[in-house]
Design a protein around this motif. Sequence first.
Motif, PDB file in Angstrom:
ATOM      1  N   GLU A 112      49.960  39.182 -31.723  1.00 35.00           N
ATOM      2  CA  GLU A 112      49.606  40.644 -32.348  1.00 35.00           C
ATOM      3  C   GLU A 112      48.928  41.432 -31.187  1.00 35.00           C
ATOM      4  O   GLU A 112      48.992  42.619 -31.234  1.00 35.00           O
ATOM      5  N   HIS A 227      55.517  41.777 -34.732  1.00 26.42           N
ATOM      6  CA  HIS A 227      54.946  42.815 -33.701  1.00 26.42           C
ATOM      7  C   HIS A 227      56.073  44.033 -33.598  1.00 26.42           C
ATOM      8  O   HIS A 227      55.682  45.387 -33.779  1.00 26.42           O
ATOM      9  N   HIS A 229      58.416  44.722 -36.108  1.00 19.72           N
ATOM     10  CA  HIS A 229      58.350  45.525 -37.261  1.00 19.72           C
ATOM     11  C   HIS A 229      57.125  46.452 -37.362  1.00 19.72           C
ATOM     12  O   HIS A 229      57.411  47.684 -37.780  1.00 19.72           O
ATOM     13  N   ASP A 230      55.880  45.837 -36.934  1.00 18.96           N
ATOM     14  CA  ASP A 230      54.851  46.620 -36.983  1.00 18.96           C
ATOM     15  C   ASP A 230      54.602  48.049 -36.257  1.00 18.96           C
ATOM     16  O   ASP A 230      54.294  48.968 -36.789  1.00 18.96           O
TER      17      ASP A 230
END
Length: 282
Positions: A112, A227, A229-230
Motif C-alpha cells: 500500500e 494498489h 485498482h485504488d
Amino acid sequence: MTQNQQIAGSLEEVSRILAEQGANRFRVQAYVHAADALRTLQEPVADVLAREGLEGLEKIPGVGDTIAHVIRDIVLHGKSGMLERLRGESDPIAQLASVPGIGKNTAWKLHEELGIETLQELEAAAHDGRLEKLAGIGMKRLAGIRDTLAQRLGRLPKPRSFHPLSADPSIAEILDVDRQYREDARAGKIRLIAPKRFNPTGAAWLPVMHTMRGPRHYTALFSNSAHAHDLGKTHDWVVLFYDGDGTERQCTVITATFGPLQGRRIVRGREAECRQFYHTTS
C-alpha cells in the motif's frame, strides 16, 4: 491418489490453460510430457527433490528449469504461483508475505505505501533503503530478507551450461512485449480471463498474452492488485513474467507520471536503464 499423480494433474492443468490462452504449442507440450513422466516415475518426486534438489528434478525426462520450479513449489507449498496466476488467483500480498521476515501486516504496508507487488521489487527496496525505513525492519532482519530473495530469484552463481538465458532481458525487449500486449488487448485479439480477486461479478476482463522473444517465453497481463485498482491503473500497469537464469522472473511496466520520462513507458525498478534507452533511441 499419490503426490506424483496430483502434481501431474496440476501440470496438465497448466498445459490446458496455456493452450486456451494461445501459448506456444511447444511450451504446452512440455507440461504434458512432464506430467507423463511424473505418472511413470518409480519414486515420490518429493524424495528426488529432498535428495538432489532442483538438479534432480531436471533429470526427470521432460522436466526443464521452469517446470522443475513449478514442481518444487507444489511439493514444498502445496501450490504453484504460476498456476494460480493462470487461473486468475494470483495474490501479491501472499507472495510478499511468503518471504521469511515479511509478515502479512508488513506485506500490506509494502504494497500500500511503497506500491511493491513482486519479489523483484521487494529486492530493490531491500537494497535502496526503502525497506530500512519501515518500522521493525532492523539490519539483521534485512540481511535475512536479502539472502532469501537472492536464493529465490537465482542471484547466486550457477553453471552457465545449465542456464543459457541471462537473468534479465533488455529494456528494449521488455518494452516491445509491453507494446504488443497493450496493442493486442485494445484490438480485442487476446483471450480474456475472469480473475477471482477484486472481481465480485465474475466478469472476464483480464487479457492474458503468451509470446516469445527468441528462446524466452513471456506471459503478460494487466496488474490486478489492490494498489492498481485504488489508483485506477488496472489498464496501465502491465506485469510481465519471463524465463531468466533458470527461474521465472517478473517485472512491471508503467507509464511514468513525473520526472524526465513522464508519459513514457518504463520498467519499475530499472528507471536508470530506461532513461539511457530513451536517450539512445532519441
